[in-house]
Design a protein around this motif. Structure first.
Motif, mmCIF file in Angstrom:
data_model
loop_
_atom_site.group_PDB
_atom_site.id
_atom_site.type_symbol
_atom_site.label_atom_id
_atom_site.label_comp_id
_atom_site.label_asym_id
_atom_site.label_seq_id
_atom_site.Cartn_x
_atom_site.Cartn_y
_atom_site.Cartn_z
ATOM 1 N N SER A 70 0.832 -1.215 0.000
ATOM 2 C CA SER A 70 0.000 0.000 0.000
ATOM 3 C C SER A 70 0.863 1.261 0.000
ATOM 4 O O SER A 70 0.449 2.303 -0.509
ATOM 5 C CB SER A 70 -0.977 0.001 1.173
ATOM 6 N N GLY A 71 2.074 1.169 0.554
ATOM 7 C CA GLY A 71 2.977 2.328 0.542
ATOM 8 C C GLY A 71 3.320 2.754 -0.876
ATOM 9 O O GLY A 71 3.480 3.950 -1.171
ATOM 10 N N VAL A 102 -6.741 11.996 -0.151
ATOM 11 C CA VAL A 102 -5.826 10.972 -0.673
ATOM 12 C C VAL A 102 -6.096 9.647 0.047
ATOM 13 O O VAL A 102 -6.235 8.587 -0.575
ATOM 14 C CB VAL A 102 -4.346 11.402 -0.476
ATOM 15 N N ARG A 103 -6.231 9.710 1.357
ATOM 16 C CA ARG A 103 -6.430 8.468 2.121
ATOM 17 C C ARG A 103 -7.761 7.804 1.755
ATOM 18 O O ARG A 103 -7.838 6.594 1.588
ATOM 19 C CB ARG A 103 -6.396 8.720 3.631
ATOM 20 N N VAL A 123 6.337 12.043 0.789
ATOM 21 C CA VAL A 123 5.215 11.091 0.857
ATOM 22 C C VAL A 123 4.389 11.213 2.135
ATOM 23 O O VAL A 123 3.167 11.039 2.106
ATOM 24 C CB VAL A 123 5.708 9.633 0.608
ATOM 25 N N SER A 124 5.009 11.569 3.238
ATOM 26 C CA SER A 124 4.217 11.631 4.477
ATOM 27 C C SER A 124 3.208 12.780 4.464
ATOM 28 O O SER A 124 2.035 12.560 4.802
ATOM 29 C CB SER A 124 5.116 11.685 5.710
ATOM 30 N N MET A 183 -7.351 5.998 -1.548
ATOM 31 C CA MET A 183 -6.477 4.816 -1.491
ATOM 32 C C MET A 183 -7.141 3.685 -0.699
ATOM 33 O O MET A 183 -7.103 2.525 -1.093
ATOM 34 C CB MET A 183 -5.124 5.162 -0.842
ATOM 35 N N TYR A 205 0.768 5.229 -2.139
ATOM 36 C CA TYR A 205 0.955 6.608 -1.653
ATOM 37 C C TYR A 205 2.175 7.245 -2.322
ATOM 38 O O TYR A 205 2.201 8.447 -2.598
ATOM 39 C CB TYR A 205 1.090 6.628 -0.125
ATOM 40 N N ARG A 206 3.195 6.426 -2.574
ATOM 41 C CA ARG A 206 4.385 6.954 -3.235
ATOM 42 C C ARG A 206 4.076 7.365 -4.681
ATOM 43 O O ARG A 206 4.559 8.394 -5.161
ATOM 44 C CB ARG A 206 5.511 5.898 -3.224
ATOM 45 N N SER A 261 0.441 11.697 2.125
ATOM 46 C CA SER A 261 -0.424 10.614 2.608
ATOM 47 C C SER A 261 -1.195 11.009 3.872
ATOM 48 O O SER A 261 -2.026 10.243 4.341
ATOM 49 C CB SER A 261 0.340 9.310 2.786
ATOM 50 N N ASP A 295 3.515 10.257 10.278
ATOM 51 C CA ASP A 295 2.644 9.087 10.085
ATOM 52 C C ASP A 295 1.878 8.744 11.367
ATOM 53 O O ASP A 295 0.733 8.296 11.316
ATOM 54 C CB ASP A 295 3.457 7.850 9.646
ATOM 55 N N THR A 327 2.280 10.561 -4.712
ATOM 56 C CA THR A 327 3.240 11.640 -4.427
ATOM 57 C C THR A 327 4.039 12.008 -5.680
ATOM 58 O O THR A 327 4.268 13.190 -5.963
ATOM 59 C CB THR A 327 4.210 11.200 -3.299
#
Ligand code: DC
Length: 227
Positions: free
Chosen positions: A35-36, A108-109, A99-100, A112, A39-40, A103, A184, A43
């Protein structure tokens, strides 16, 4: 038909989540979702298109134009952003630095998490991230929460970057990890948090084989219980 199993793996950056998740998925023949990486990739799009992250409107408009896809190949993460393979580029330090904040954005959240929940409906999966056991799959059959000592995490990250040809001072990496942990863990939407029913796994002094065996044992237990 047997029930789909979701293995949710959460924890801090560079604890070895994705290495473990990949190895597990391979052994179990489950689908692996990083999942990271999603988000990347978002970004990367925001950086390339100079999206103003302080503007909700700009963020919402950008999200409509982002299409992410995973292509399974040897259980490695192959992610495409609007058809372009970006798996390598999303690991660059310029992405890790942004990215932090990206995210942490609610819009965005929401987007995703919706996409991730859809993926969990169709197959047995192993998904790693920060909010998988708390927000994305609070009913996951198995939740693992990973931690590791800060200097071990920084060394891991340094090696990963070196393999990509980026040689950065350890202090810079330590600082990036510290900042990311802070953002985070403290954001209001889907913060990094141990689910109350997660099983802890400190990876500092365990080999990858030991980690995989430990989690496989838990998966076998779950499989016996739901039979
Ligand atoms: O796992 P990673 O280091 O590649 O993740 C990159 C960033 O993405 C991380 O700093 C926080 C964010 N992330 C998130 O907010 N939620 C997730 N489920 C996965 C990653």
């Amino acid at each position: 038909m047997s029930k789909n199993i979701v293995v949710a793996i959460d924890g801090y950056s560079s604890c070895g989540k994705s290495t473990l998740a990949k190895a597990l998925a391979k052994k179990l023949h489950f689908v692996y979702v990083d999942s990271g990486a999603m988000y990347r990739a978002v970004t990367l799009y925001f950086l390339r298109n100079l999206v103003d992250i302080t503007s909700e409107k700009a963020v919402a408009e950008a999200l409509v134009n982002i299409h992410l896809d995973f292509h399974a190949r040897d259980y490695e993460t192959h992610i495409t952003l609007n058809g372009e393979e970006v798996s390598n580029e999303i690991r660059d330090m310029k992405i890790s630095e942004m990215v932090s904040p990206v995210s942490a954005l609610k819009k965005v959240r929401t987007e995703m998490v919706n996409q991730q929940q859809r993926m969990g409906k169709t197959a047995n999966i192993v998904m790693d991230g920060r909010d998988i056991g708390t927000v994305v799959f609070p009913q996951a059959e198995l939740k693992i929460f990973m931690t590791a000592e800060p200097h071990i995490r920084a060394q891991r990250r340094k090696l990963e970057l070196l393999q990509k040809g980026e040689d950065l001072p350890l202090e810079e990496i330590v600082e990036n990890l510290r900042k990311r942990d802070e953002i985070d863990s403290n954001r209001s939407e889907g913060p990094l948090k141990r689910a109350f029913d997660a099983i802890d796994l400190d990876t500092s002094f365990r080999s990858m084989d030991e980690q995989v065996e430990f989690v496989l044992e838990q998966v076998r237990r779950v499989q016996r219980e739901i039979k």
